[in-house]
Design a protein around this motif. Structure first.
Motif, PDB file in Angstrom:
ATOM      1  N   GLU A  48      -1.042   1.639   2.227  1.00  0.00           N
ATOM      2  CA  GLU A  48      -0.288   2.217   3.338  1.00  0.00           C
ATOM      3  C   GLU A  48       0.156   1.135   4.320  1.00  0.00           C
ATOM      4  OE1 GLU A  48      -1.829   6.722   4.116  1.00  0.00           O
ATOM      5  OE2 GLU A  48      -3.224   5.120   4.638  1.00  0.00           O
ATOM      6  N   LYS A  49      -0.751   0.233   4.655  1.00  0.00           N
ATOM      7  CA  LYS A  49      -0.455  -0.807   5.643  1.00  0.00           C
ATOM      8  C   LYS A  49       0.658  -1.725   5.166  1.00  0.00           C
ATOM      9  CE  LYS A  49      -3.486  -4.090   6.070  1.00  0.00           C
ATOM     10  NZ  LYS A  49      -4.751  -4.786   6.418  1.00  0.00           N
ATOM     11  N   ILE A  50       0.596  -2.134   3.908  1.00  0.00           N
ATOM     12  CA  ILE A  50       1.571  -3.103   3.400  1.00  0.00           C
ATOM     13  C   ILE A  50       2.906  -2.431   3.078  1.00  0.00           C
ATOM     14  CG2 ILE A  50       2.067  -4.687   1.494  1.00  0.00           C
ATOM     15  CD1 ILE A  50      -1.033  -5.112   1.379  1.00  0.00           C
ATOM     16  N   SER A  51       2.864  -1.309   2.390  1.00  0.00           N
ATOM     17  CA  SER A  51       4.100  -0.663   1.950  1.00  0.00           C
ATOM     18  C   SER A  51       4.824   0.056   3.076  1.00  0.00           C
ATOM     19  CB  SER A  51       3.801   0.347   0.840  1.00  0.00           C
ATOM     20  OG  SER A  51       3.128   1.477   1.358  1.00  0.00           O
ATOM     21  N   GLN A  52       4.088   0.375   4.150  1.00  0.00           N
ATOM     22  CA  GLN A  52       4.624   1.162   5.270  1.00  0.00           C
ATOM     23  C   GLN A  52       5.012   2.577   4.832  1.00  0.00           C
ATOM     24  OE1 GLN A  52       7.354  -0.918   7.937  1.00  0.00           O
ATOM     25  NE2 GLN A  52       6.586  -2.904   7.237  1.00  0.00           N
ATOM     26  N   THR A 149      -5.520  -0.976  -4.814  1.00  0.00           N
ATOM     27  CA  THR A 149      -4.296  -1.036  -4.015  1.00  0.00           C
ATOM     28  C   THR A 149      -3.071  -0.788  -4.885  1.00  0.00           C
ATOM     29  OG1 THR A 149      -5.319  -2.607  -2.473  1.00  0.00           O
ATOM     30  CG2 THR A 149      -2.918  -2.462  -2.460  1.00  0.00           C
ATOM     31  N   HIS A 150      -3.074  -1.361  -6.072  1.00  0.00           N
ATOM     32  CA  HIS A 150      -1.963  -1.151  -7.012  1.00  0.00           C
ATOM     33  C   HIS A 150      -1.817   0.333  -7.343  1.00  0.00           C
ATOM     34  CE1 HIS A 150       0.602  -2.349 -10.519  1.00  0.00           C
ATOM     35  NE2 HIS A 150       0.189  -1.159 -10.947  1.00  0.00           N
ATOM     36  N   GLU A 151      -2.918   0.967  -7.722  1.00  0.00           N
ATOM     37  CA  GLU A 151      -2.844   2.364  -8.151  1.00  0.00           C
ATOM     38  C   GLU A 151      -2.550   3.299  -6.983  1.00  0.00           C
ATOM     39  OE1 GLU A 151      -2.512   2.821 -11.142  1.00  0.00           O
ATOM     40  OE2 GLU A 151      -3.315   0.949 -11.933  1.00  0.00           O
ATOM     41  N   GLN A 152      -3.086   2.995  -5.798  1.00  0.00           N
ATOM     42  CA  GLN A 152      -2.795   3.833  -4.640  1.00  0.00           C
ATOM     43  C   GLN A 152      -1.343   3.687  -4.196  1.00  0.00           C
ATOM     44  OE1 GLN A 152      -4.562   6.207  -3.872  1.00  0.00           O
ATOM     45  NE2 GLN A 152      -6.701   5.756  -3.400  1.00  0.00           N
ATOM     46  N   THR A 153      -0.741   2.539  -4.488  1.00  0.00           N
ATOM     47  CA  THR A 153       0.691   2.393  -4.218  1.00  0.00           C
ATOM     48  C   THR A 153       1.487   3.364  -5.073  1.00  0.00           C
ATOM     49  OG1 THR A 153       0.418   0.052  -3.645  1.00  0.00           O
ATOM     50  CG2 THR A 153       2.646   0.790  -4.202  1.00  0.00           C
ATOM     51  N   HIS A 154       1.072   3.549  -6.321  1.00  0.00           N
ATOM     52  CA  HIS A 154       1.736   4.551  -7.162  1.00  0.00           C
ATOM     53  C   HIS A 154       1.585   5.944  -6.553  1.00  0.00           C
ATOM     54  CE1 HIS A 154       2.976   1.902 -10.290  1.00  0.00           C
ATOM     55  NE2 HIS A 154       1.764   1.625 -10.728  1.00  0.00           N
ATOM     56  N   ARG A 155       0.431   6.227  -5.995  1.00  0.00           N
ATOM     57  CA  ARG A 155       0.237   7.524  -5.327  1.00  0.00           C
ATOM     58  C   ARG A 155       1.268   7.714  -4.218  1.00  0.00           C
ATOM     59  NH1 ARG A 155      -5.260   9.275  -1.997  1.00  0.00           N
ATOM     60  NH2 ARG A 155      -4.322  10.946  -0.763  1.00  0.00           N
ATOM     61  N   LEU A 156       1.450   6.695  -3.388  1.00  0.00           N
ATOM     62  CA  LEU A 156       2.392   6.790  -2.281  1.00  0.00           C
ATOM     63  C   LEU A 156       3.824   6.948  -2.786  1.00  0.00           C
ATOM     64  CD1 LEU A 156       0.900   4.002   0.029  1.00  0.00           C
ATOM     65  CD2 LEU A 156       0.627   6.482   0.253  1.00  0.00           C
ATOM     66  N   GLN A 157       4.147   6.265  -3.863  1.00  0.00           N
ATOM     67  CA  GLN A 157       5.492   6.382  -4.435  1.00  0.00           C
ATOM     68  C   GLN A 157       5.793   7.833  -4.813  1.00  0.00           C
ATOM     69  OE1 GLN A 157       4.967   3.797  -7.748  1.00  0.00           O
ATOM     70  NE2 GLN A 157       5.422   1.904  -6.626  1.00  0.00           N
ATOM     71  N   PHE A 158       4.875   8.459  -5.534  1.00  0.00           N
ATOM     72  CA  PHE A 158       5.116   9.817  -5.994  1.00  0.00           C
ATOM     73  C   PHE A 158       5.085  10.820  -4.848  1.00  0.00           C
ATOM     74  CE2 PHE A 158       3.691   7.953 -10.099  1.00  0.00           C
ATOM     75  CZ  PHE A 158       4.830   8.249 -10.831  1.00  0.00           C
ATOM     76  N   GLU A 159       4.307  10.540  -3.808  1.00  0.00           N
ATOM     77  CA  GLU A 159       4.291  11.429  -2.651  1.00  0.00           C
ATOM     78  C   GLU A 159       5.623  11.372  -1.894  1.00  0.00           C
ATOM     79  OE1 GLU A 159      -0.507  11.382  -1.623  1.00  0.00           O
ATOM     80  OE2 GLU A 159       0.918  10.521  -0.202  1.00  0.00           O
ATOM     81  N   HIS A 160       6.208  10.192  -1.805  1.00  0.00           N
ATOM     82  CA  HIS A 160       7.450  10.039  -1.055  1.00  0.00           C
ATOM     83  C   HIS A 160       8.687  10.220  -1.916  1.00  0.00           C
ATOM     84  CE1 HIS A 160       5.945   8.801   2.934  1.00  0.00           C
ATOM     85  NE2 HIS A 160       4.866   8.467   2.242  1.00  0.00           N
ATOM     86  N   MET A 218       0.264  -5.048  -4.166  1.00  0.00           N
ATOM     87  CA  MET A 218      -1.105  -5.497  -4.424  1.00  0.00           C
ATOM     88  C   MET A 218      -1.247  -7.004  -4.184  1.00  0.00           C
ATOM     89  SD  MET A 218      -1.159  -5.384  -8.626  1.00  0.00           S
ATOM     90  CE  MET A 218      -2.923  -5.519  -8.832  1.00  0.00           C
ATOM     91  N   ASN A 219      -0.173  -7.736  -4.427  1.00  0.00           N
ATOM     92  CA  ASN A 219      -0.234  -9.190  -4.246  1.00  0.00           C
ATOM     93  C   ASN A 219       0.022  -9.620  -2.805  1.00  0.00           C
ATOM     94  OD1 ASN A 219      -0.933  -9.864  -6.896  1.00  0.00           O
ATOM     95  ND2 ASN A 219       1.195  -9.769  -7.573  1.00  0.00           N
ATOM     96  N   ASP A 220       0.321  -8.659  -1.933  1.00  0.00           N
ATOM     97  CA  ASP A 220       0.507  -8.952  -0.515  1.00  0.00           C
ATOM     98  C   ASP A 220      -0.716  -8.602   0.327  1.00  0.00           C
ATOM     99  OD1 ASP A 220       2.981 -10.061  -0.775  1.00  0.00           O
ATOM    100  OD2 ASP A 220       4.112  -8.344  -0.007  1.00  0.00           O
ATOM    101  N   VAL A 221      -1.812  -8.223  -0.316  1.00  0.00           N
ATOM    102  CA  VAL A 221      -3.029  -7.873   0.433  1.00  0.00           C
ATOM    103  C   VAL A 221      -3.664  -9.156   0.981  1.00  0.00           C
ATOM    104  CG1 VAL A 221      -5.287  -6.763   0.351  1.00  0.00           C
ATOM    105  CG2 VAL A 221      -3.411  -5.857  -1.031  1.00  0.00           C
ATOM    106  N   THR A 222      -3.674  -9.303   2.288  1.00  0.00           N
ATOM    107  CA  THR A 222      -4.201 -10.527   2.903  1.00  0.00           C
ATOM    108  C   THR A 222      -5.707 -10.495   3.092  1.00  0.00           C
ATOM    109  OG1 THR A 222      -3.764  -9.619   5.107  1.00  0.00           O
ATOM    110  CG2 THR A 222      -2.038 -10.979   4.112  1.00  0.00           C
ATOM    111  N   SER A 223      -6.305  -9.313   2.994  1.00  0.00           N
ATOM    112  CA  SER A 223      -7.747  -9.204   3.225  1.00  0.00           C
ATOM    113  C   SER A 223      -8.574  -9.561   1.993  1.00  0.00           C
ATOM    114  CB  SER A 223      -8.100  -7.784   3.681  1.00  0.00           C
ATOM    115  OG  SER A 223      -7.779  -6.841   2.672  1.00  0.00           O
ATOM    116  N   ILE A 224      -7.924  -9.835   0.869  1.00  0.00           N
ATOM    117  CA  ILE A 224      -8.631 -10.228  -0.350  1.00  0.00           C
ATOM    118  C   ILE A 224      -8.727 -11.752  -0.371  1.00  0.00           C
ATOM    119  CG2 ILE A 224      -8.623 -10.210  -2.871  1.00  0.00           C
ATOM    120  CD1 ILE A 224      -7.154  -7.572  -2.781  1.00  0.00           C
TER     121      ILE A 224
END
Length: 307
Positions: A48-52, A149-160, A218-224
């Motif tokens: 959520e934070k990265i993809s907005q 993070t990768h898989e949750q991004t897919h969740r956000l894609q399908f929700e939006h 997933m590759n933009d996660v700075t906390s990893i």
């Protein structure tokens, strides 16, 4: 007559051929499951934070073994394909056995999967995640968060973009439905898929963007802290294709390179670098805003059309 694919055969074949995974103690297995569940929640926060994109719908996170993963993926694939496509003869048994064999291989490679069809639910394949983490000698919690993070991004894609599952199912319907009752449906399927260039191009474009977007996020996660190590070692291991792409490729007789998504990631990175994630997110608002095959390789043309 039977359905085009015998799903019972597919699942039993996958379970028979697929190895169980690394041998670990019950206590260690329980710890890994709990850490993966935690990572699932953290992955949504990072996505959520990265993809907005903010989550707007419920979803379940399932940490499964390989047999559970195969069952869930076969349910997803069954729900994705049009219902009522019946064919005579041994085609369903053959198709089921072939898909089961592919699932058996993918179950040792695919780490997670978001299922918008039989879900919505997030699947994390615990034995394979554990095995690959060990093979690559990665920090466990960092690796779990990266995957989630990768898989949750897919969740956000399908929700939006709730229209996407329907469009993908519609395209597959136009490919499969004319085959009902055909004696040579397995041979005709590959030929029909290759002949439907515009529909196949759109399907490939949609899947490429979805996978590419998740890869960029997933590759933009700075906390990893160890993300550079994870990326380097994981990329050296080889491409981790979408399970749906791999199954479609096998079923339809499409060359693997036609369903690879590195160009999707290149497209997304170019757009995000130009107009940011917020600007990129307009792509999810309508089917017409997804890139054509030409625009996928030339993102500046997509920008010129949509700005």
């Amino acid at each position: 007559m039977k359905q085009f694919i015998d799903w019972d055969v597919a699942l039993s074949t996958a379970k028979t051929l697929m190895p169980a995974g690394p041998a670990i103690s019950g206590g260690e297995a329980a710890r890994i499951v709990e850490e993966l569940r935690i990572a699932g929640g953290q992955g949504l926060v990072e996505a959520e934070k990265i993809s907005q994109l903010a989550s707007i719908g419920p979803s379940t996170t399932l940490v499964v073994d390989r047999a559970g993963w195969a069952k869930a993926v076969s349910q997803n694939f069954q729900a994705m394909l049009p219902a009522g496509i019946e064919v005579p003869g041994a085609v369903p048994l053959i198709a089921g056995a072939e898909l089961g064999a592919v699932l058996a291989v993918l179950g040792t490679r695919v780490l997670g999967q978001f299922d918008p069809y039989a879900g919505p639910r997030l699947l994390l394949n615990a034995p394979t995640i554990t095995q690959i983490r060990g093979e690559l000698n990665l920090n466990a919690r960092d690796f779990y968060l990266w995957i989630a993070t990768h898989e949750q991004t897919h969740r956000l894609q399908f929700e939006h973009a709730p229209w996407i599952p329907g469009v993908m199912k519609q395209i597959l319907g136009t490919i499969f439905e004319p085959l009902a009752g055909s004696e040579n449906s397995k041979l005709e399927l590959g030929a029909r898929f290759k002949a439907m260039k515009s529909e196949v191009s759109e399907l490939t474009s949609i899947m490429s963007v979805l996978e590419g977007h998740a890869m960029v996020v997933m590759n933009d996660v700075t906390s990893i802290g160890s993300i550079k190590t994870i990326r380097r070692r994981f990329e050296a291991r080889g491409e981790n294709r979408s399970v749906i792409a791999a199954l479609l490729g096998k079923l339809l007789g499409v060359e693997a390179k036609a369903l690879q998504y590195k160009r999707g990631a290149k497209f997304v990175r170019h757009i995000v670098d130009e107009i940011g994630y917020e600007g990129f997110n307009t792509i999810f608002t309508s089917r017409e805003l997804f890139p054509s095959a030409d625009e996928l390789d030339h993102p500046e043309r997509w920008l010129a059309r949509t700005r």
